[in-house]
Design an enzyme around this catalytic site. Structure first.
Site, PDB file in Angstrom:
ATOM      1  N   ASN A  25      -3.724 -12.358  15.662  1.00  0.00           N
ATOM      2  CA  ASN A  25      -4.458 -11.090  15.701  1.00  0.00           C
ATOM      3  C   ASN A  25      -5.019 -10.878  17.101  1.00  0.00           C
ATOM      4  O   ASN A  25      -5.077 -11.813  17.910  1.00  0.00           O
ATOM      5  CB  ASN A  25      -5.603 -11.127  14.664  1.00  0.00           C
ATOM      6  CG  ASN A  25      -6.013  -9.739  14.180  1.00  0.00           C
ATOM      7  OD1 ASN A  25      -5.174  -8.863  14.011  1.00  0.00           O
ATOM      8  ND2 ASN A  25      -7.297  -9.543  13.973  1.00  0.00           N
ATOM      9  N   SER A  67      -7.534  -6.811   9.728  1.00  0.00           N
ATOM     10  CA  SER A  67      -8.941  -7.181   9.909  1.00  0.00           C
ATOM     11  C   SER A  67      -9.460  -8.079   8.793  1.00  0.00           C
ATOM     12  O   SER A  67     -10.543  -8.645   8.901  1.00  0.00           O
ATOM     13  CB  SER A  67      -9.801  -5.918   9.981  1.00  0.00           C
ATOM     14  OG  SER A  67      -9.674  -5.188   8.779  1.00  0.00           O
ATOM     15  N   HIS A 104       0.819  -1.217   0.000  1.00  0.00           N
ATOM     16  CA  HIS A 104       0.000   0.000   0.000  1.00  0.00           C
ATOM     17  C   HIS A 104       0.856   1.272   0.000  1.00  0.00           C
ATOM     18  O   HIS A 104       0.351   2.341   0.314  1.00  0.00           O
ATOM     19  CB  HIS A 104      -0.946   0.010   1.208  1.00  0.00           C
ATOM     20  CG  HIS A 104      -2.056  -0.999   1.090  1.00  0.00           C
ATOM     21  ND1 HIS A 104      -2.931  -1.294   2.112  1.00  0.00           N
ATOM     22  CD2 HIS A 104      -2.417  -1.805   0.060  1.00  0.00           C
ATOM     23  CE1 HIS A 104      -3.795  -2.229   1.717  1.00  0.00           C
ATOM     24  NE2 HIS A 104      -3.499  -2.557   0.482  1.00  0.00           N
ATOM     25  N   CYS A 161       5.186  11.911  -8.315  1.00  0.00           N
ATOM     26  CA  CYS A 161       4.683  13.010  -9.150  1.00  0.00           C
ATOM     27  C   CYS A 161       3.624  12.459 -10.096  1.00  0.00           C
ATOM     28  O   CYS A 161       3.893  11.526 -10.859  1.00  0.00           O
ATOM     29  CB  CYS A 161       5.837  13.638  -9.932  1.00  0.00           C
ATOM     30  SG  CYS A 161       5.273  14.858 -11.133  1.00  0.00           S
TER      31      CYS A 161
HETATM   32  N1  APR Z   1      -2.194  -6.690  18.236  1.00  0.00           N
HETATM   33  C1  APR Z   1      -2.685  -7.441  17.212  1.00  0.00           C
HETATM   34  N2  APR Z   1      -3.730  -7.065  16.469  1.00  0.00           N
HETATM   35  C2  APR Z   1      -4.315  -5.884  16.749  1.00  0.00           C
HETATM   36  C3  APR Z   1      -3.860  -5.050  17.787  1.00  0.00           C
HETATM   37  C4  APR Z   1      -2.755  -5.489  18.547  1.00  0.00           C
HETATM   38  N3  APR Z   1      -2.259  -4.779  19.566  1.00  0.00           N
HETATM   39  N4  APR Z   1      -4.658  -3.958  17.827  1.00  0.00           N
HETATM   40  C5  APR Z   1      -5.559  -4.103  16.853  1.00  0.00           C
HETATM   41  N5  APR Z   1      -5.363  -5.274  16.201  1.00  0.00           N
HETATM   42  C6  APR Z   1      -6.116  -5.841  15.076  1.00  0.00           C
HETATM   43  C7  APR Z   1      -7.590  -5.519  15.121  1.00  0.00           C
HETATM   44  O1  APR Z   1      -8.284  -6.485  15.895  1.00  0.00           O
HETATM   45  C8  APR Z   1      -7.954  -5.607  13.631  1.00  0.00           C
HETATM   46  O2  APR Z   1      -8.304  -6.933  13.272  1.00  0.00           O
HETATM   47  O3  APR Z   1      -5.621  -5.249  13.906  1.00  0.00           O
HETATM   48  C9  APR Z   1      -6.643  -5.225  12.922  1.00  0.00           C
HETATM   49  C10 APR Z   1      -6.664  -3.837  12.304  1.00  0.00           C
HETATM   50  O4  APR Z   1      -7.585  -3.843  11.251  1.00  0.00           O
HETATM   51  P1  APR Z   1      -7.840  -2.544  10.360  1.00  0.00           P
HETATM   52  O5  APR Z   1      -8.025  -1.363  11.235  1.00  0.00           O
HETATM   53  O6  APR Z   1      -8.903  -2.864   9.396  1.00  0.00           O
HETATM   54  O7  APR Z   1      -6.427  -2.330   9.620  1.00  0.00           O
HETATM   55  P2  APR Z   1      -5.825  -3.124   8.392  1.00  0.00           P
HETATM   56  O8  APR Z   1      -6.311  -4.513   8.339  1.00  0.00           O
HETATM   57  O9  APR Z   1      -4.369  -2.870   8.405  1.00  0.00           O
HETATM   58  O10 APR Z   1      -6.461  -2.324   7.177  1.00  0.00           O
HETATM   59  C11 APR Z   1      -6.133  -2.694   5.862  1.00  0.00           C
HETATM   60  O11 APR Z   1      -7.302  -0.786   5.103  1.00  0.00           O
HETATM   61  O12 APR Z   1      -7.960   1.435   4.845  1.00  0.00           O
HETATM   62  C12 APR Z   1      -7.034   0.535   4.676  1.00  0.00           C
HETATM   63  O13 APR Z   1      -5.165   1.044   3.488  1.00  0.00           O
HETATM   64  C13 APR Z   1      -5.592   0.813   4.800  1.00  0.00           C
HETATM   65  O14 APR Z   1      -3.774  -0.750   4.794  1.00  0.00           O
HETATM   66  C14 APR Z   1      -5.035  -0.447   5.372  1.00  0.00           C
HETATM   67  C15 APR Z   1      -6.086  -1.479   5.001  1.00  0.00           C
END
Ligand code: APR
Length: 242
Positions: free
Chosen positions: A206, A182, A113, A121
């Site tokens: 997770n 997630s 990402h 640019c």
């Molecule tokens: N340890 C392990 N997991 C964790 C922790 C922690 N301390 N804190 C939160 N999480 C988990 C949450 O339970 C959730 O399942 O991390 C996950 C975060 O999920 P999202 O907020 O959806 O983030 P992510 O999966 O990285 O999102 C993917 O979405 O908008 C976009 O581009 C953005 O790269 C990102 C993509």
């Protein structure tokens, strides 16, 4: 005795950086609870209000020096070094745009990402390092045109980077491990299914079950700073003892 694992692909998401103080996206107090992703993470949002989008990413870039890699980032870097020393391989595919994996020592990292510390640019496609704020007044150092500099971040509706490299690594792996994501955003969320279809075991580490938790054969739930070092140490001790 089973063969020790030597070729592992790890996918990380924002959860791996959460305990470093980097916000996740979809958790209760996450980034998408404060911003509409259409305003700050789409080409249309940038066209409509580039000042807002620059400010959103400038704030996140400014936060990087204030955060440090945590025990999960460090454990993944140690695991990569340990597997490499034994003739194996760890490919780290990250959805994160922070630089915490690199600062922890990870080498074989694919930022699917993009990266906060780079800009690109829109006129000539040049990609360059970016450590300070971006603005609509910036001029490209290559083509010298103004107004086209944007964060080197993949927005919704755009093609993630390194997809071929990531898929090749997954199909050749002994194990696919998803950490701190997630499972809400494709194509990353589809990697576990691709792995399983190719006969590669898939595991999830997770805080809680992800949206696609059912795909994984194995899972461990808890904070990344606890479950990741524990799992990585098990893999390394397995490699040493067999
Ligand atoms: N340890 C392990 N997991 C964790 C922790 C922690 N301390 N804190 C939160 N999480 C988990 C949450 O339970 C959730 O399942 O991390 C996950 C975060 O999920 P999202 O907020 O959806 O983030 P992510 O999966 O990285 O999102 C993917 O979405 O908008 C976009 O581009 C953005 O790269 C990102 C993509």
């Amino acid at each position: 005795m089973s063969k020790p694992l030597s070729n592992i692909v790890v996918l990380t998401g924002s959860g791996v950086s959460a305990e470093s103080g980097v916000a996740t996206f979809r958790d209760k107090d996450g980034i998408w609870a404060k911003y509409d992703y259409r305003d700050v993470a789409t080409p249309e949002g940038f066209a409509a209000d580039p000042v807002l989008v620059h400010s959103f990413y400038n704030d996140r870039r400014r936060n990087l020096p204030a955060v440090e890699p945590n025990a999960a980032h460090l454990a993944l870097a140690e695991l990569e070094a340990g597997l490499t020393a034994r003739g194996g391989r760890l490919t780290l595919v990250t959805q994160n745009v922070d630089d915490l994996h690199e600062r922890a020592g990870s080498k074989n990292t694919l930022h699917m990402h993009g990266e906060l510390k780079k800009s690109t640019c829109m006129h000539c496609g040049d990609v360059c390092d970016c450590v300070s704020d971006l603005s609509i007044a910036d001029t490209c150092s290559v083509c010298k045109r103004e107004g086209g500099m944007r964060p080197y971040v993949v927005w919704f509706g755009e093609m993630p980077r390194f997809m071929d490299e990531a898929m090749d690594a997954i199909l050749a792996a002994d194990l696919f491990v998803s950490i701190g994501t997630s499972g809400a955003v494709y194509p990353a969320a589809g990697f576990a299914g691709e792995a399983r279809n190719a006969g590669v075991p898939a595991m999830e580490l997770n805080l809680e079950p992800s949206e696609n938790a059912w795909i994984f054969e194995n899972s461990r739930y808890g904070p990344a700073t606890q479950v990741v070092p524990q799992w990585a140490a098990e893999i390394l001790s397995q490699s040493l003892s067999q």
